[in-house]
Motif scaffolding. Structure first.
Motif, PDB file in Angstrom:
ATOM      1  N   VAL A   1       0.843  -1.204   0.000  1.00 32.32           N
ATOM      2  CA  VAL A   1       0.000   0.000   0.000  1.00 32.32           C
ATOM      3  C   VAL A   1       0.877   1.253   0.000  1.00 32.32           C
ATOM      4  O   VAL A   1       0.661   2.180  -0.786  1.00 32.32           O
ATOM      5  CB  VAL A   1      -0.951   0.006   1.216  1.00 32.32           C
ATOM      6  N   ASN A   2       1.875   1.276   0.881  1.00 31.26           N
ATOM      7  CA  ASN A   2       2.761   2.437   0.952  1.00 31.26           C
ATOM      8  C   ASN A   2       3.575   2.615  -0.327  1.00 31.26           C
ATOM      9  O   ASN A   2       3.748   3.738  -0.818  1.00 31.26           O
ATOM     10  CB  ASN A   2       3.707   2.291   2.144  1.00 31.26           C
ATOM     11  N   ASP A   3       4.076   1.514  -0.868  1.00 27.84           N
ATOM     12  CA  ASP A   3       4.934   1.600  -2.061  1.00 27.84           C
ATOM     13  C   ASP A   3       4.148   1.995  -3.306  1.00 27.84           C
ATOM     14  O   ASP A   3       4.634   2.776  -4.135  1.00 27.84           O
ATOM     15  CB  ASP A   3       5.633   0.255  -2.301  1.00 27.84           C
ATOM     16  N   GLN A   4       2.947   1.484  -3.444  1.00 28.33           N
ATOM     17  CA  GLN A   4       2.180   1.711  -4.666  1.00 28.33           C
ATOM     18  C   GLN A   4       1.341   2.984  -4.633  1.00 28.33           C
ATOM     19  O   GLN A   4       1.155   3.645  -5.653  1.00 28.33           O
ATOM     20  CB  GLN A   4       1.266   0.507  -4.935  1.00 28.33           C
ATOM     21  N   LEU A   5       0.836   3.330  -3.432  1.00 27.87           N
ATOM     22  CA  LEU A   5      -0.095   4.460  -3.340  1.00 27.87           C
ATOM     23  C   LEU A   5       0.449   5.633  -2.534  1.00 27.87           C
ATOM     24  O   LEU A   5      -0.138   6.710  -2.541  1.00 27.87           O
ATOM     25  CB  LEU A   5      -1.416   3.991  -2.717  1.00 27.87           C
TER      26      LEU A   5
ATOM     27  N   GLY B   1      -1.349   5.240   3.004  1.00 24.81           N
ATOM     28  CA  GLY B   1      -1.132   4.257   4.063  1.00 24.81           C
ATOM     29  C   GLY B   1      -1.577   4.779   5.417  1.00 24.81           C
ATOM     30  O   GLY B   1      -2.179   4.040   6.212  1.00 24.81           O
ATOM     31  N   ASP B   2      -1.312   6.054   5.678  1.00 25.14           N
ATOM     32  CA  ASP B   2      -1.761   6.660   6.938  1.00 25.14           C
ATOM     33  C   ASP B   2      -3.283   6.664   7.033  1.00 25.14           C
ATOM     34  O   ASP B   2      -3.862   6.405   8.093  1.00 25.14           O
ATOM     35  CB  ASP B   2      -1.229   8.089   7.062  1.00 25.14           C
ATOM     36  N   GLU B   3      -3.939   6.959   5.917  1.00 23.02           N
ATOM     37  CA  GLU B   3      -5.408   6.970   5.910  1.00 23.02           C
ATOM     38  C   GLU B   3      -5.972   5.573   6.152  1.00 23.02           C
ATOM     39  O   GLU B   3      -7.000   5.409   6.828  1.00 23.02           O
ATOM     40  CB  GLU B   3      -5.907   7.525   4.575  1.00 23.02           C
ATOM     41  N   VAL B   4      -5.285   4.562   5.631  1.00 19.08           N
ATOM     42  CA  VAL B   4      -5.714   3.178   5.860  1.00 19.08           C
ATOM     43  C   VAL B   4      -5.592   2.824   7.340  1.00 19.08           C
ATOM     44  O   VAL B   4      -6.481   2.175   7.919  1.00 19.08           O
ATOM     45  CB  VAL B   4      -4.879   2.211   4.997  1.00 19.08           C
ATOM     46  N   LEU B   5      -4.518   3.270   7.974  1.00 16.62           N
ATOM     47  CA  LEU B   5      -4.334   3.008   9.407  1.00 16.62           C
ATOM     48  C   LEU B   5      -5.435   3.675  10.231  1.00 16.62           C
ATOM     49  O   LEU B   5      -5.966   3.082  11.180  1.00 16.62           O
ATOM     50  CB  LEU B   5      -2.972   3.516   9.865  1.00 16.62           C
TER      51      LEU B   5
ATOM     52  N   GLU C   1     -12.107   4.144   2.041  1.00 19.52           N
ATOM     53  CA  GLU C   1     -12.169   5.338   1.199  1.00 19.52           C
ATOM     54  C   GLU C   1     -11.026   6.259   1.605  1.00 19.52           C
ATOM     55  O   GLU C   1     -10.966   6.742   2.733  1.00 19.52           O
ATOM     56  CB  GLU C   1     -13.509   6.043   1.362  1.00 19.52           C
ATOM     57  N   THR C   2     -10.123   6.504   0.679  1.00 22.65           N
ATOM     58  CA  THR C   2      -8.958   7.341   0.947  1.00 22.65           C
ATOM     59  C   THR C   2      -8.836   8.400  -0.152  1.00 22.65           C
ATOM     60  O   THR C   2      -9.715   8.537  -1.003  1.00 22.65           O
ATOM     61  CB  THR C   2      -7.671   6.498   0.994  1.00 22.65           C
ATOM     62  N   SER C   3      -7.733   9.124  -0.149  1.00 21.32           N
ATOM     63  CA  SER C   3      -7.479  10.115  -1.203  1.00 21.32           C
ATOM     64  C   SER C   3      -7.088   9.457  -2.516  1.00 21.32           C
ATOM     65  O   SER C   3      -6.946  10.136  -3.533  1.00 21.32           O
ATOM     66  CB  SER C   3      -6.380  11.076  -0.751  1.00 21.32           C
ATOM     67  N   SER C   4      -6.927   8.148  -2.503  1.00 21.72           N
ATOM     68  CA  SER C   4      -6.657   7.418  -3.740  1.00 21.72           C
ATOM     69  C   SER C   4      -7.896   7.443  -4.618  1.00 21.72           C
ATOM     70  O   SER C   4      -9.024   7.587  -4.142  1.00 21.72           O
ATOM     71  CB  SER C   4      -6.257   5.974  -3.423  1.00 21.72           C
TER      72      SER C   4
END
Length: 285
Positions: free
Chosen positions: A149-153, A158-162, A216-219
């Motif tokens: 997640v961190n490497d690709q997005l 990753g912080d938003e996922v946490l 739901e993130t900024s992605s």
């Protein structure tokens, strides 16, 4: 004469207000300054008597010391300003202390408990469990393939996922359960007064909820993650001879080993430490 009386009265009011403020701070303060405020309020209260005396003396004799009356006002005014300044300083200090305590107790990103605080809560639960003879469970939760997640997005996603993970976990957990971040994407979950069967049910419900909930993130697109959970049960009737810190380290090690067992068995599953656990917690989900 009336000028002197007016000056003494204004001086008296300043000291009354200063004394009341000091007394109020004494009553509500829980800091080391508490007794200092009481002594200051007492001193100001005694000074009030010195302001009342000259006023009565003027009415009785008609004599007054204009210089003393003039000096009394700025002296009392400065005392009031000083007390107000100290009050503001103490309130600011208390607010800063509260902020520091809050920062120390909570992870600034996810608002879950900090590593120090969750370990403290587990230690307290060990003591409480040994006292009331009720078991409790400790879960260690880790996001599967979080590095991808961190490497690709990006780390901001990753912080938003946490953040979402903690929020989604709290949707499943009971009000008495607590979540603490111990590092990276790893979290501890304390389940008070919970036996092995109850802990396995909660862990599986949590695993399933996270796996089926989109983040739901900024992605540009939603993200789904899975977690691996390792758990252990504290039995207050066992290891009674060991100290609390030893038991804490042992529990953490057991939960960690169980979590890596879940990882090794294919991830997105629950595993519990120990051969005495019921079949439910050994199941592969």
């Amino acid at each position: 004469m009336y000028i002197a009386i007016g000056l003494y009265c204004l001086s008296l009011l300043c000291q009354v207000f200063a004394s009341l403020i000091s007394l109020s701070l004494f009553r509500h303060s829980v800091t080391i300054y508490r007794w200092g405020w009481l002594f200051l309020a007492t001193g100001l209260g005694l000074m009030i008597g010195r302001r009342i005396g000259p006023i009565f003396h003027i009415f009785e004799s008609g004599r007054f010391d204009l210089l003393d009356a003039i000096l009394s006002l700025p002296i009392s005014g400065f005392l009031l300003l000083g007390v107000l300044g100290l009050r503001k300083l103490i309130i600011k200090s208390d607010n800063n202390q509260l902020m520091l305590e809050t920062l120390a107790q909570h992870d600034p990103l996810t608002n879950s408990l900090s590593r120090t605080e969750i370990l403290y809560r587990v230690s307290e639960e060990i003591e409480r469990s040994r006292r009331n003879k009720h078991s409790f469970a400790l879960l260690e939760m880790d996001i599967d393939h979080f590095k991808d997640v961190n490497d690709q997005l990006g780390h901001h996603v990753g912080d938003e996922v946490l953040i979402n993970l903690v929020r989604q976990s709290q949707e499943v957990l009971r009000s008495i359960d607590t979540v603490g971040r111990i590092g990276g994407e790893e979290f501890l979950i304390l389940l008070p007064e919970t036996d092995a069967t109850g802990a396995a049910q909660i862990a599986e419900r949590l695993r399933e909820h996270i796996a089926n909930t989109a983040n739901e993130t900024s992605s540009s697109s939603s993200i789904k993650i899975t977690i691996s959970i390792g758990g252990t049960i504290f039995n207050p009737n066992e290891n009674m001879e060991y100290k609390q810190d030893i038991l804490l380290n042992e529990l953490l090690n057991q939960a960690d080993l169980a979590m890596y067992q879940a990882k090794n068995e294919g991830r997105n599953r629950v595993a519990f430490w120990g051969a005495s656990t019921p079949p439910l917690k050994r199941a592969r989900y």
